[in-house]
Each structure stands twice: as C-alpha cells, then as structure tokens.
Design a protein around this motif. Structure first.
Motif, PDB file in Angstrom:
ATOM      1  N   ASP A  18      18.779  -6.170   3.189  1.00  0.00           N
ATOM      2  CA  ASP A  18      18.351  -5.797   1.749  1.00  0.00           C
ATOM      3  C   ASP A  18      17.046  -5.894   1.525  1.00  0.00           C
ATOM      4  O   ASP A  18      16.380  -5.270   0.563  1.00  0.00           O
ATOM      5  CB  ASP A  18      19.265  -6.705   1.060  1.00  0.00           C
ATOM      6  CG  ASP A  18      20.732  -6.319   0.859  1.00  0.00           C
ATOM      7  OD1 ASP A  18      21.043  -5.102   1.383  1.00  0.00           O
ATOM      8  OD2 ASP A  18      21.673  -7.321   0.830  1.00  0.00           O
ATOM      9  N   VAL A  19      16.287  -6.601   2.225  1.00  0.00           N
ATOM     10  CA  VAL A  19      14.684  -6.966   2.040  1.00  0.00           C
ATOM     11  C   VAL A  19      14.077  -5.937   2.984  1.00  0.00           C
ATOM     12  O   VAL A  19      13.124  -5.380   2.578  1.00  0.00           O
ATOM     13  CB  VAL A  19      14.502  -8.442   2.630  1.00  0.00           C
ATOM     14  CG1 VAL A  19      12.991  -8.508   2.575  1.00  0.00           C
ATOM     15  CG2 VAL A  19      15.271  -9.488   1.631  1.00  0.00           C
ATOM     16  N   ALA A  20      14.548  -5.636   4.347  1.00  0.00           N
ATOM     17  CA  ALA A  20      13.714  -5.006   5.284  1.00  0.00           C
ATOM     18  C   ALA A  20      13.721  -3.550   5.050  1.00  0.00           C
ATOM     19  O   ALA A  20      12.525  -3.069   5.076  1.00  0.00           O
ATOM     20  CB  ALA A  20      14.360  -5.489   6.718  1.00  0.00           C
ATOM     21  N   VAL A  21      14.680  -2.991   4.612  1.00  0.00           N
ATOM     22  CA  VAL A  21      14.815  -1.490   4.616  1.00  0.00           C
ATOM     23  C   VAL A  21      13.863  -1.155   3.324  1.00  0.00           C
ATOM     24  O   VAL A  21      12.994  -0.162   3.719  1.00  0.00           O
ATOM     25  CB  VAL A  21      16.157  -0.959   4.339  1.00  0.00           C
ATOM     26  CG1 VAL A  21      16.146   0.477   3.815  1.00  0.00           C
ATOM     27  CG2 VAL A  21      16.918  -1.096   5.679  1.00  0.00           C
ATOM     28  N   PRO A  22      13.788  -1.668   2.014  1.00  0.00           N
ATOM     29  CA  PRO A  22      12.958  -1.407   1.305  1.00  0.00           C
ATOM     30  C   PRO A  22      11.448  -1.708   1.605  1.00  0.00           C
ATOM     31  O   PRO A  22      10.614  -0.752   1.268  1.00  0.00           O
ATOM     32  CB  PRO A  22      13.373  -2.255   0.045  1.00  0.00           C
ATOM     33  CG  PRO A  22      14.790  -2.704   0.264  1.00  0.00           C
ATOM     34  CD  PRO A  22      15.131  -2.770   1.462  1.00  0.00           C
ATOM     35  N   ALA A  23      11.200  -2.853   2.109  1.00  0.00           N
ATOM     36  CA  ALA A  23       9.917  -3.257   2.522  1.00  0.00           C
ATOM     37  C   ALA A  23       9.311  -2.210   3.306  1.00  0.00           C
ATOM     38  O   ALA A  23       8.257  -1.693   3.310  1.00  0.00           O
ATOM     39  CB  ALA A  23       9.923  -4.573   3.012  1.00  0.00           C
ATOM     40  N   ASN A  24       9.977  -1.719   4.215  1.00  0.00           N
ATOM     41  CA  ASN A  24       9.762  -0.674   5.591  1.00  0.00           C
ATOM     42  C   ASN A  24       9.511   0.621   5.040  1.00  0.00           C
ATOM     43  O   ASN A  24       8.550   1.323   5.586  1.00  0.00           O
ATOM     44  CB  ASN A  24      10.745  -0.835   6.726  1.00  0.00           C
ATOM     45  CG  ASN A  24      10.792  -2.146   7.581  1.00  0.00           C
ATOM     46  OD1 ASN A  24       9.497  -2.754   7.551  1.00  0.00           O
ATOM     47  ND2 ASN A  24      11.888  -2.392   7.997  1.00  0.00           N
ATOM     48  N   GLN A  25      10.183   1.048   3.883  1.00  0.00           N
ATOM     49  CA  GLN A  25       9.763   2.209   3.243  1.00  0.00           C
ATOM     50  C   GLN A  25       8.550   2.083   2.578  1.00  0.00           C
ATOM     51  O   GLN A  25       8.287   3.321   2.086  1.00  0.00           O
ATOM     52  CB  GLN A  25      11.115   2.657   2.197  1.00  0.00           C
ATOM     53  CG  GLN A  25      12.353   3.070   3.249  1.00  0.00           C
ATOM     54  CD  GLN A  25      13.435   3.295   2.196  1.00  0.00           C
ATOM     55  OE1 GLN A  25      13.781   2.899   1.278  1.00  0.00           O
ATOM     56  NE2 GLN A  25      14.396   4.502   2.969  1.00  0.00           N
ATOM     57  N   ASN A  26       8.067   1.091   2.363  1.00  0.00           N
ATOM     58  CA  ASN A  26       6.561   0.885   1.877  1.00  0.00           C
ATOM     59  C   ASN A  26       5.851   0.428   3.136  1.00  0.00           C
ATOM     60  O   ASN A  26       4.595  -0.283   2.638  1.00  0.00           O
ATOM     61  CB  ASN A  26       6.451   0.047   0.631  1.00  0.00           C
ATOM     62  CG  ASN A  26       5.438   0.411  -0.318  1.00  0.00           C
ATOM     63  OD1 ASN A  26       4.907   1.546  -0.345  1.00  0.00           O
ATOM     64  ND2 ASN A  26       4.982  -0.822  -0.679  1.00  0.00           N
ATOM     65  N   LEU A  27       6.147   0.725   4.160  1.00  0.00           N
ATOM     66  CA  LEU A  27       5.334   0.203   5.407  1.00  0.00           C
ATOM     67  C   LEU A  27       5.083  -1.287   5.441  1.00  0.00           C
ATOM     68  O   LEU A  27       3.989  -1.792   6.076  1.00  0.00           O
ATOM     69  CB  LEU A  27       3.758   0.919   5.406  1.00  0.00           C
ATOM     70  CG  LEU A  27       3.687   2.592   5.446  1.00  0.00           C
ATOM     71  CD1 LEU A  27       2.460   3.276   5.366  1.00  0.00           C
ATOM     72  CD2 LEU A  27       4.435   2.784   6.909  1.00  0.00           C
ATOM     73  N   GLY A  28       5.988  -1.903   4.882  1.00  0.00           N
ATOM     74  CA  GLY A  28       6.061  -3.473   5.058  1.00  0.00           C
ATOM     75  C   GLY A  28       5.016  -4.164   3.951  1.00  0.00           C
ATOM     76  O   GLY A  28       4.747  -5.258   3.918  1.00  0.00           O
ATOM     77  N   LEU A  29       4.318  -3.348   2.898  1.00  0.00           N
ATOM     78  CA  LEU A  29       3.625  -3.933   1.769  1.00  0.00           C
ATOM     79  C   LEU A  29       4.472  -4.327   0.712  1.00  0.00           C
ATOM     80  O   LEU A  29       5.372  -3.381   0.308  1.00  0.00           O
ATOM     81  CB  LEU A  29       2.458  -2.774   1.403  1.00  0.00           C
ATOM     82  CG  LEU A  29       1.513  -2.683   2.889  1.00  0.00           C
ATOM     83  CD1 LEU A  29       0.515  -1.371   2.348  1.00  0.00           C
ATOM     84  CD2 LEU A  29       0.685  -3.635   3.152  1.00  0.00           C
ATOM     85  N   PRO A  30       3.954  -4.937  -0.064  1.00  0.00           N
ATOM     86  CA  PRO A  30       4.645  -5.149  -1.461  1.00  0.00           C
ATOM     87  C   PRO A  30       4.763  -3.816  -2.430  1.00  0.00           C
ATOM     88  O   PRO A  30       3.420  -3.245  -2.205  1.00  0.00           O
ATOM     89  CB  PRO A  30       3.822  -6.251  -2.031  1.00  0.00           C
ATOM     90  CG  PRO A  30       2.854  -6.852  -0.937  1.00  0.00           C
ATOM     91  CD  PRO A  30       2.881  -5.949  -0.010  1.00  0.00           C
ATOM     92  N   HIS A  31       5.657  -3.735  -3.041  1.00  0.00           N
ATOM     93  CA  HIS A  31       5.743  -2.499  -3.695  1.00  0.00           C
ATOM     94  C   HIS A  31       4.629  -2.628  -4.797  1.00  0.00           C
ATOM     95  O   HIS A  31       4.463  -3.603  -5.472  1.00  0.00           O
ATOM     96  CB  HIS A  31       7.167  -2.369  -4.392  1.00  0.00           C
ATOM     97  CG  HIS A  31       8.306  -1.911  -3.257  1.00  0.00           C
ATOM     98  ND1 HIS A  31       8.302  -0.358  -3.109  1.00  0.00           N
ATOM     99  CD2 HIS A  31       8.875  -2.314  -2.500  1.00  0.00           C
ATOM    100  CE1 HIS A  31       9.327  -0.278  -2.095  1.00  0.00           C
ATOM    101  NE2 HIS A  31       9.598  -1.483  -1.631  1.00  0.00           N
ATOM    102  N   GLY A  32       4.001  -1.291  -4.954  1.00  0.00           N
ATOM    103  CA  GLY A  32       2.875  -1.367  -6.033  1.00  0.00           C
ATOM    104  C   GLY A  32       1.446  -1.561  -5.288  1.00  0.00           C
ATOM    105  O   GLY A  32       0.427  -1.347  -5.655  1.00  0.00           O
ATOM    106  N   ALA A  33       1.590  -1.974  -3.848  1.00  0.00           N
ATOM    107  CA  ALA A  33       0.276  -1.983  -3.175  1.00  0.00           C
ATOM    108  C   ALA A  33      -0.175  -0.771  -2.710  1.00  0.00           C
ATOM    109  O   ALA A  33       0.730   0.125  -2.228  1.00  0.00           O
ATOM    110  CB  ALA A  33       0.510  -2.913  -1.795  1.00  0.00           C
TER     111      ALA A  33
END
Length: 233
Positions: free
Chosen positions: A218-233
């Motif tokens: 639940d943490v990894a997939v959304p983070a990885n869809q943003n290349l591991g960066l905080p959303h908005g970064a």
C-alpha cells in the motif's frame, strides 16, 4: 561475448539491483535500485568512474520503494519504465521491442513480459536477461494482485523468455534461497513451476499458492509510481 553485470542485493526485500557498463565508455545503466541503498549505489558508480545515464525499472514494485527519482536528481540520468505500469514522471515510457542505447554501441532490448503485473518488462543485454519478477531462479513471481495474470505469465515465459538462446544468463529481480544467476536453458528444463508444465497445471498451481499480501504494497506501489519520491516532488 557474455559480459556480466554488477549485481547488488537488498537483504530486507531480497531484491537484486544491477549496474551495466560496457567497454569504451564510462556510461552506465542501473536496473531496479532500492531506496535505502542509493548511497551505496552512487559509491559503486563513483569508485568505477561511471556516469549514470539511465535508471530502469522492471515494474512498479510492491515489496520495496525505488530510488529511481533520487538517483535521477543526483546524477542527471533519465528514468526508463514500462509504459503499462503507471509511472508517469519517467522520461521514457518503454514498449515491447524498444531499444535503449548507451555507451559505445551498447544496446538493451526491451521485452514486454506481463503476468506478475500487466506492464512488467524484461531487459536483454549482451547475452544477459534481466527478468524482474517474471522469471525467478527455480520459480516465478506471484500473479494474484496488481493486474497479475497466470495466463499472461505463462505466455511471457514460454513464448518469449524460453525462446531466447539457451546459454543466455538469467538475472532475476529477487532470490530467497541464496542463488544469484541461472541460464534460460536450465530454467526451461528444471524450473519447478514452469518446466514441462501445461498452462492448465501452471494456472492451477498459481491459484493455490495462497501467499500473504506484501507488507509494503500500500506504500510501495504509489511511491514507485512517482519514482520513489514524495508526491508533489
């Protein structure tokens, strides 16, 4: 010529990271880097005098967070990802048959190998196949979540990966038993889940695994869809 990659390991998620570089150039590519090893990976590059030009992902991982965005920021490398994985910030959205070029004539061929996820890719370079979670040593990735499909995985392995030259070295995305590398020929003959198994038997086997949900999904997939960066970064 069969040139080996540099293989690095994350003990927490049993994930392999690979650094590829060829003769005649200092350009390098990294495959599936892990967030808390970005400093280790940069030290490897610095020690060997390498310039990172591409960060490749085999899919949007569910068991760890990538350092692709961090490495891109620090090195100027471009992120190259499977087009079907929803990783929007990446510069390159890869499709089956694409070729990534770097260094002095180095080429990485892109194979779409869905099944673990719908977008999963494998990468072929100098007689080496980087199969992500599609094909593992004596196993394969699970197919019960994240747009997975046992049917699709069976086709990806039997029709695409097993049709590669039998001496091709197979470098998996994970290993849980202390192994590091295999060959396509060995897996075709001996892989406990796939060798000499019918589609029906394989799909039945996969449906009965009853594996627990990955702790970090639940943490990894959304983070990885943003290349591991905080959303908005």
């Amino acid at each position: 010529m069969n040139l080996n990659p540099i293989q690095l390991f994350d003990t927490e998620s049993s994930t392999f990271t690979y650094i590829l570089t060829g003769p005649g150039s200092n350009q390098a590519v990294i495959i599936d880097p892990v967030d808390h090893h970005w400093e280790r990976d940069l030290r490897h590059l610095e020690r060997l005098g390498l310039q990172l030009v591409y960060v490749l992902e085999t899919h949007a991982h569910a068991d760890h967070v990538t350092s692709a965005g961090k490495l891109r920021e620090l090195t100027g490398a471009q992120a190259a990802v499977p087009s079907g994985c929803g990783i929007a910030p990446a510069e390159l959205q890869l499709n089956d048959g694409d070729v990534i070029r770097f260094g002095d004539g180095e080429e990485i061929k892109v194979l779409h190998t869905p099944g673990h996820t719908a977008g999963s890719m494998s990468y072929i370079w100098r007689g080496n196949a980087f199969t992500g979670d599609t094909l593992l040593i004596d196993g394969c990735g699970r197919t019960d979540f994240q747009s997975g499909s046992s049917d699709a995985l069976y086709d990806s392995v039997s029709a695409k990966l097993f049709s590669l030259p039998q001496e091709t070295r197979m470098w998996p995305g994970h290993d849980y038993k202390g192994q590091a590398v295999s060959t396509i020929g060995w897996e075709k003959r001996h892989n406990v889940r796939l060798a000499n198994r019918s589609r029906e038997d394989f799909c039945k086997l996969m449906s009965e695994l009853n594996l627990p949900k990955p702790k970090l999904i639940d943490v990894a997939v959304p983070a990885n869809q943003n290349l591991g960066l905080p959303h908005g970064a």
